[in-house]
Design an enzyme around this catalytic site. Sequence first.
Site, PDB file in Angstrom:
ATOM      1  N   ASP A  34     -21.354  -3.457  31.457  1.00 42.44           N
ATOM      2  CA  ASP A  34     -22.259  -4.299  30.667  1.00 42.44           C
ATOM      3  C   ASP A  34     -22.416  -3.792  29.242  1.00 42.44           C
ATOM      4  O   ASP A  34     -23.404  -4.093  28.570  1.00 42.44           O
ATOM      5  CB  ASP A  34     -23.634  -4.384  31.345  1.00 42.44           C
ATOM      6  CG  ASP A  34     -24.289  -3.017  31.518  1.00 42.44           C
ATOM      7  OD1 ASP A  34     -23.611  -1.995  31.262  1.00 42.44           O
ATOM      8  OD2 ASP A  34     -25.470  -2.970  31.903  1.00 42.44           O
ATOM      9  N   HIS A 240       1.224   5.830  10.844  1.00 35.08           N
ATOM     10  CA  HIS A 240      -0.027   5.381  11.448  1.00 35.08           C
ATOM     11  C   HIS A 240      -0.505   6.361  12.516  1.00 35.08           C
ATOM     12  O   HIS A 240      -1.055   5.959  13.542  1.00 35.08           O
ATOM     13  CB  HIS A 240       0.137   3.972  12.031  1.00 35.08           C
ATOM     14  CG  HIS A 240       0.298   2.917  10.986  1.00 35.08           C
ATOM     15  ND1 HIS A 240       0.814   1.662  11.258  1.00 35.08           N
ATOM     16  CD2 HIS A 240       0.020   2.915   9.667  1.00 35.08           C
ATOM     17  CE1 HIS A 240       0.849   0.947  10.147  1.00 35.08           C
ATOM     18  NE2 HIS A 240       0.368   1.690   9.168  1.00 35.08           N
ATOM     19  N   ASP A 257      -6.056   9.476   5.391  1.00 34.70           N
ATOM     20  CA  ASP A 257      -6.111   8.065   5.011  1.00 34.70           C
ATOM     21  C   ASP A 257      -7.366   7.504   5.672  1.00 34.70           C
ATOM     22  O   ASP A 257      -7.388   7.303   6.890  1.00 34.70           O
ATOM     23  CB  ASP A 257      -4.849   7.346   5.488  1.00 34.70           C
ATOM     24  CG  ASP A 257      -4.745   5.910   4.983  1.00 34.70           C
ATOM     25  OD1 ASP A 257      -5.782   5.315   4.659  1.00 34.70           O
ATOM     26  OD2 ASP A 257      -3.614   5.391   4.931  1.00 34.70           O
ATOM     27  N   ASP A 268     -10.112   1.904   1.093  1.00 33.60           N
ATOM     28  CA  ASP A 268      -8.882   2.413   1.722  1.00 33.60           C
ATOM     29  C   ASP A 268      -8.293   3.466   0.782  1.00 33.60           C
ATOM     30  O   ASP A 268      -7.643   3.120  -0.205  1.00 33.60           O
ATOM     31  CB  ASP A 268      -7.913   1.249   1.943  1.00 33.60           C
ATOM     32  CG  ASP A 268      -6.656   1.661   2.707  1.00 33.60           C
ATOM     33  OD1 ASP A 268      -6.559   2.830   3.111  1.00 33.60           O
ATOM     34  OD2 ASP A 268      -5.779   0.798   2.888  1.00 33.60           O
ATOM     35  N   HIS A 351       7.708   2.098   3.163  1.00 34.53           N
ATOM     36  CA  HIS A 351       6.657   1.077   3.163  1.00 34.53           C
ATOM     37  C   HIS A 351       6.409   0.566   1.745  1.00 34.53           C
ATOM     38  O   HIS A 351       6.929   1.121   0.769  1.00 34.53           O
ATOM     39  CB  HIS A 351       5.351   1.625   3.778  1.00 34.53           C
ATOM     40  CG  HIS A 351       4.762   2.802   3.063  1.00 34.53           C
ATOM     41  ND1 HIS A 351       4.057   2.700   1.884  1.00 34.53           N
ATOM     42  CD2 HIS A 351       4.756   4.126   3.385  1.00 34.53           C
ATOM     43  CE1 HIS A 351       3.634   3.894   1.514  1.00 34.53           C
ATOM     44  NE2 HIS A 351       4.052   4.790   2.391  1.00 34.53           N
ATOM     45  N   HIS A 355      -1.375  -3.253  -0.834  1.00 31.16           N
ATOM     46  CA  HIS A 355      -1.729  -4.506  -0.149  1.00 31.16           C
ATOM     47  C   HIS A 355      -3.051  -4.988  -0.718  1.00 31.16           C
ATOM     48  O   HIS A 355      -3.791  -4.247  -1.373  1.00 31.16           O
ATOM     49  CB  HIS A 355      -1.840  -4.282   1.364  1.00 31.16           C
ATOM     50  CG  HIS A 355      -2.737  -3.133   1.755  1.00 31.16           C
ATOM     51  ND1 HIS A 355      -4.112  -3.223   1.767  1.00 31.16           N
ATOM     52  CD2 HIS A 355      -2.447  -1.857   2.123  1.00 31.16           C
ATOM     53  CE1 HIS A 355      -4.626  -2.069   2.138  1.00 31.16           C
ATOM     54  NE2 HIS A 355      -3.641  -1.218   2.349  1.00 31.16           N
ATOM     55  N   HIS A 362      -6.549  -4.913   5.160  1.00 29.45           N
ATOM     56  CA  HIS A 362      -5.359  -5.646   4.724  1.00 29.45           C
ATOM     57  C   HIS A 362      -5.826  -7.081   4.535  1.00 29.45           C
ATOM     58  O   HIS A 362      -5.790  -7.893   5.459  1.00 29.45           O
ATOM     59  CB  HIS A 362      -4.235  -5.543   5.752  1.00 29.45           C
ATOM     60  CG  HIS A 362      -3.597  -4.186   5.795  1.00 29.45           C
ATOM     61  ND1 HIS A 362      -2.523  -3.889   6.601  1.00 29.45           N
ATOM     62  CD2 HIS A 362      -3.865  -3.042   5.119  1.00 29.45           C
ATOM     63  CE1 HIS A 362      -2.169  -2.620   6.426  1.00 29.45           C
ATOM     64  NE2 HIS A 362      -2.982  -2.091   5.534  1.00 29.45           N
ATOM     65  N   GLU A 389      -0.434   2.828  -3.237  1.00 32.93           N
ATOM     66  CA  GLU A 389      -0.271   3.945  -2.306  1.00 32.93           C
ATOM     67  C   GLU A 389       1.191   4.363  -2.089  1.00 32.93           C
ATOM     68  O   GLU A 389       1.714   4.241  -0.985  1.00 32.93           O
ATOM     69  CB  GLU A 389      -0.908   3.597  -0.969  1.00 32.93           C
ATOM     70  CG  GLU A 389      -0.481   2.247  -0.372  1.00 32.93           C
ATOM     71  CD  GLU A 389      -1.130   1.992   0.972  1.00 32.93           C
ATOM     72  OE1 GLU A 389      -0.984   2.840   1.871  1.00 32.93           O
ATOM     73  OE2 GLU A 389      -1.791   0.956   1.113  1.00 32.93           O
ATOM     74  N   TYR A 393       7.972  11.061   2.683  1.00 33.52           N
ATOM     75  CA  TYR A 393       7.884  11.607   4.036  1.00 33.52           C
ATOM     76  C   TYR A 393       9.256  12.198   4.381  1.00 33.52           C
ATOM     77  O   TYR A 393      10.246  11.460   4.457  1.00 33.52           O
ATOM     78  CB  TYR A 393       7.504  10.511   5.035  1.00 33.52           C
ATOM     79  CG  TYR A 393       6.370   9.644   4.524  1.00 33.52           C
ATOM     80  CD1 TYR A 393       5.048  10.010   4.721  1.00 33.52           C
ATOM     81  CD2 TYR A 393       6.637   8.479   3.792  1.00 33.52           C
ATOM     82  CE1 TYR A 393       4.013   9.223   4.213  1.00 33.52           C
ATOM     83  CE2 TYR A 393       5.608   7.702   3.287  1.00 33.52           C
ATOM     84  CZ  TYR A 393       4.299   8.074   3.494  1.00 33.52           C
ATOM     85  OH  TYR A 393       3.284   7.304   2.990  1.00 33.52           O
ATOM     86  N   ARG A 410       0.984  11.057   0.759  1.00 33.31           N
ATOM     87  CA  ARG A 410       0.643   9.720   0.291  1.00 33.31           C
ATOM     88  C   ARG A 410      -0.602   9.851  -0.585  1.00 33.31           C
ATOM     89  O   ARG A 410      -1.508  10.636  -0.270  1.00 33.31           O
ATOM     90  CB  ARG A 410       0.393   8.755   1.445  1.00 33.31           C
ATOM     91  CG  ARG A 410       0.144   7.317   1.000  1.00 33.31           C
ATOM     92  CD  ARG A 410       0.286   6.314   2.149  1.00 33.31           C
ATOM     93  NE  ARG A 410      -0.637   6.484   3.239  1.00 33.31           N
ATOM     94  CZ  ARG A 410      -0.302   6.966   4.437  1.00 33.31           C
ATOM     95  NH1 ARG A 410       0.956   7.344   4.692  1.00 33.31           N
ATOM     96  NH2 ARG A 410      -1.209   7.102   5.398  1.00 33.31           N
ATOM     97  N   GLU A 412      -3.388   7.277  -2.430  1.00 32.12           N
ATOM     98  CA  GLU A 412      -3.784   5.867  -2.423  1.00 32.12           C
ATOM     99  C   GLU A 412      -5.137   5.681  -3.088  1.00 32.12           C
ATOM    100  O   GLU A 412      -6.093   6.398  -2.791  1.00 32.12           O
ATOM    101  CB  GLU A 412      -3.870   5.361  -0.980  1.00 32.12           C
ATOM    102  CG  GLU A 412      -4.316   3.923  -0.835  1.00 32.12           C
ATOM    103  CD  GLU A 412      -4.422   3.502   0.618  1.00 32.12           C
ATOM    104  OE1 GLU A 412      -4.389   2.280   0.874  1.00 32.12           O
ATOM    105  OE2 GLU A 412      -4.542   4.384   1.493  1.00 32.12           O
TER     106      GLU A 412
END
Length: 443
Positions: A34, A240, A257, A268, A351, A355, A362, A389, A393, A410, A412
């Site tokens: 619940d 990710h 990130d 972000d 990448h 965005h 996003h 960003e 890598y 990275r 960003e």
Amino acid sequence: MSPFAARRARLAASMEPGALAVLATAPEVARNSDSDYPYRHDSYFYYLTSFTEPESVLVMVAASGATPARSILFCREKNVEREIWDGFRYGPSAARETFGFDEAYPIGELDAQMARLLADVPALYYALAHNPSLDAQVAGWLKAVRAQSRAGVAAPARTHHLLALLDEMRLVKDESEQALMLRAATISGAAHLRAMRAARPGMFEYELEAELLYEFRRNGAQFPAYTPIVASGDKACVLHYSANNAQMLDGDLVLIDAGCEFDSYAADITRTFPVNGRFSDAQKVLYELVLRAQDAALRAIVPGRPYSDVHEAALKVLAEGMLDVGLLDKAKYGSVDNVLAERAYTPFYMHGTGHWLGLDVHDTGSYRDLGIEGKPSRPLVPGMALTVEPGIYVRPAPGVPEHFWNIGIRIEDDVIVGEAGARVLSGSAPKTVREIETLMAER
């Protein structure tokens, strides 16, 4: 409520005369037994209403001739007993007055009212195939209207995808939205600062995640805008990564990130820094390459220039740097143009450079100009919000210099397109080598 009323008016003006639009908020979702997941309203619905209660539906009727446009809310009834358990509810009457709707009804009347409201309406706008439950309801409403055809009642002759109109509206942020995004970015920048100050070799990634979440919440942010990434060592090469459970070692970089959501608007931000407070020579070389790429991308943010210029500016700097530091073989590729043409950079940068950003991390809106043949990249206009960003890598591989192995970086920032160029919202989070090392030396 004026920004929300203005958006509803803009939407109504973009619809066919006399047409009707319907938009439902997000449902509550059971977590187990619940207990529900923390509730978060639908972004499109909030954009037009600022109303955050579940079980709510907005109906817009466009103006027709001398008949003005109307906005109608369906929401939960006032229920003092349920408020003891679940908290305050506006109820239709208070919601209408507080949020500036023309009419408001209990959600239990939705089916009956929609069968009436849809009668003789020329067109229906709704989120096609976006919400299976609403799709089924719409089918039921249309069936009920068609059942009255012998009495001379007509069902809408056309349906339109409502979200296509809202996507374009949401793409350019008004002043109230920009202020909220600045607040979200400021809180998030403070969280990154806190993480840098807290980091020590031997800590676990989740300990830094806890520092981030603490800083978000203590400054009034309601949620993280997405699951934070706290990736140390080779985990920073996983785009990710979300486990956040590894121990951070002396000599590791940690890529964070993370951004908060403040009053429904997302930040972000990514920062990468050495756990021990000092960049190694190899880490510094690649870090400053990514920083130069980001600077080039930020300088490409100018009203009228295509969105794609932002990515291409960063890519050119990264490609040149990959040749210079030996990640790519100069004898094989020869020039930056060849690297770009053959996409030779993709093992190290796979990448895009950003965005759209807004109510969703996003955010909505096409990256291409759908009104032009060939659909080229759309031009930037003041008020658009985006991330910038670039990254690099480096996984172990034959021919890749070993001193760069397992370095993931990275950087960003959150940006508003201004009249004269990029307005960076997230500048409070340190990002130069000197700024980071100076800050961490003071721990």
